[in-house]
Write an enzyme that holds these catalytic residues in place. Structure first.
Site, short mmCIF file in Angstrom:
data_model
loop_
_atom_site.label_atom_id
_atom_site.label_comp_id
_atom_site.label_asym_id
_atom_site.label_seq_id
_atom_site.Cartn_x
_atom_site.Cartn_y
_atom_site.Cartn_z
N HIS A 86 41.26 83.89 21.73
CA HIS A 86 42.52 83.57 22.43
C HIS A 86 43.66 83.44 21.42
CE1 HIS A 86 39.78 81.44 25.56
NE2 HIS A 86 40.28 82.50 26.17
N LYS A 130 36.84 75.07 39.82
CA LYS A 130 35.98 75.06 38.64
C LYS A 130 35.87 73.65 38.09
CE LYS A 130 36.58 79.68 36.64
NZ LYS A 130 37.16 80.41 35.50
N ARG A 175 38.55 92.57 25.81
CA ARG A 175 37.52 92.57 24.77
C ARG A 175 36.75 93.88 24.79
NH1 ARG A 175 35.90 86.72 26.71
NH2 ARG A 175 36.76 87.73 28.54
N SER A 216 34.57 81.93 26.09
CA SER A 216 34.52 80.46 26.19
C SER A 216 33.19 80.02 26.80
CB SER A 216 35.67 79.95 27.07
OG SER A 216 36.89 80.18 26.45
P1 ADP Z 1 39.24 83.63 32.46
O1 ADP Z 1 39.01 82.26 32.99
O2 ADP Z 1 40.05 84.54 33.36
O3 ADP Z 1 38.04 84.30 31.88
P2 ADP Z 1 39.96 82.85 29.85
O4 ADP Z 1 40.65 81.56 29.71
O5 ADP Z 1 38.55 82.92 29.39
O6 ADP Z 1 40.22 83.42 31.30
O7 ADP Z 1 40.76 83.95 29.05
C1 ADP Z 1 42.11 84.21 29.28
C2 ADP Z 1 42.39 85.60 28.80
O8 ADP Z 1 41.98 85.73 27.46
C3 ADP Z 1 41.66 86.71 29.56
O9 ADP Z 1 42.53 87.82 29.62
C4 ADP Z 1 40.49 87.02 28.70
O10 ADP Z 1 40.09 88.36 28.85
C5 ADP Z 1 41.10 86.82 27.33
N1 ADP Z 1 40.09 86.50 26.31
C6 ADP Z 1 39.10 85.60 26.38
N2 ADP Z 1 38.38 85.60 25.25
C7 ADP Z 1 38.91 86.56 24.45
C8 ADP Z 1 38.60 87.08 23.16
N3 ADP Z 1 37.56 86.65 22.46
N4 ADP Z 1 39.38 88.05 22.68
C9 ADP Z 1 40.42 88.51 23.40
N5 ADP Z 1 40.77 88.10 24.61
C10 ADP Z 1 40.03 87.12 25.14
#
Ligand code: ADP
Length: 160
Positions: free
Chosen positions: A18, A42, A91, A129
């Site tokens: 992120h 959630k 990703r 995450s």
């Molecule tokens: P969600 O709950 O929609 O999965 P997240 O909070 O996990 O959202 O992620 C927010 C954004 O960050 C999404 O666009 C997700 O694809 C992106 N994201 C999550 N992890 C990574 C990563 N390791 N590298 C790049 N983008 C990421």
């Protein structure tokens, strides 16, 4: 007019993937609002307040990055903030199907907004995450996945 981008997500917890996306977006846009989605369906490990704190601590050196939260539709939040661009991280191909549906739905809801996809450094392409939560909940440790302050709190959370 300022070109404002919103980076929405759950950030439970924020990972180095992120943060990589946030840095890239901050390089491109005048202002980046990292917006924590308050999703009542959630049950997150970290509260909204904790997630905001993690994001603020780890983006404080980026002067054009703000941290905020929202509930309801991203499309409405974008209008409120007068932001044209929503940032999403891509990703691997597995993200594409969901993101394709999301971007098109958001376009339907708010014809003014565009979704822009950014790719993280290759070393973060496997990082999620949910995998971080899973590993720490089972007593594992991961290198270079989350900032040190977040790692400390993850260990604490699962000790309880
Ligand atoms: P969600 O709950 O929609 O999965 P997240 O909070 O996990 O959202 O992620 C927010 C954004 O960050 C999404 O666009 C997700 O694809 C992106 N994201 C999550 N992890 C990574 C990563 N390791 N590298 C790049 N983008 C990421």
């Amino acid at each position: 007019m300022k070109n404002i981008a919103v980076y929405p997500g759950t950030f439970d917890p924020v990972t180095n993937g992120h943060l990589d996306i946030i840095r890239r977006a901050a390089d491109i846009f005048d202002e980046v609002i990292v917006a924590v989605l308050v999703n009542k369906n959630k049950r997150p490990v970290f509260s909204v307040e904790e997630r905001l704190k993690h994001l603020k601590e780890n983006t404080q050196e980026l002067k054009n990055v703000k941290v905020d939260f929202f509930d309801g539709l991203l499309a409405d939040y974008m209008k409120l903030k007068k932001a044209k661009v929503a940032i999403r991280g891509l990703r691997a191909l597995t993200d594409l199907e969901y993101e394709f549906i999301l971007a098109n739905t958001n376009r339907e809801l708010n014809g003014e907004m565009e979704t822009v996809f950014l790719m993280p450094s290759a070393k973060y392409t496997y990082l999620t995450s949910s995998m971080v939560r899973e590993a720490y909940s089972l007593g594992g440790r991961l290198k270079n996945c989350v900032p040190p302050s977040v790692e400390k709190e993850l260990v604490e959370k699962y000790k309880k």
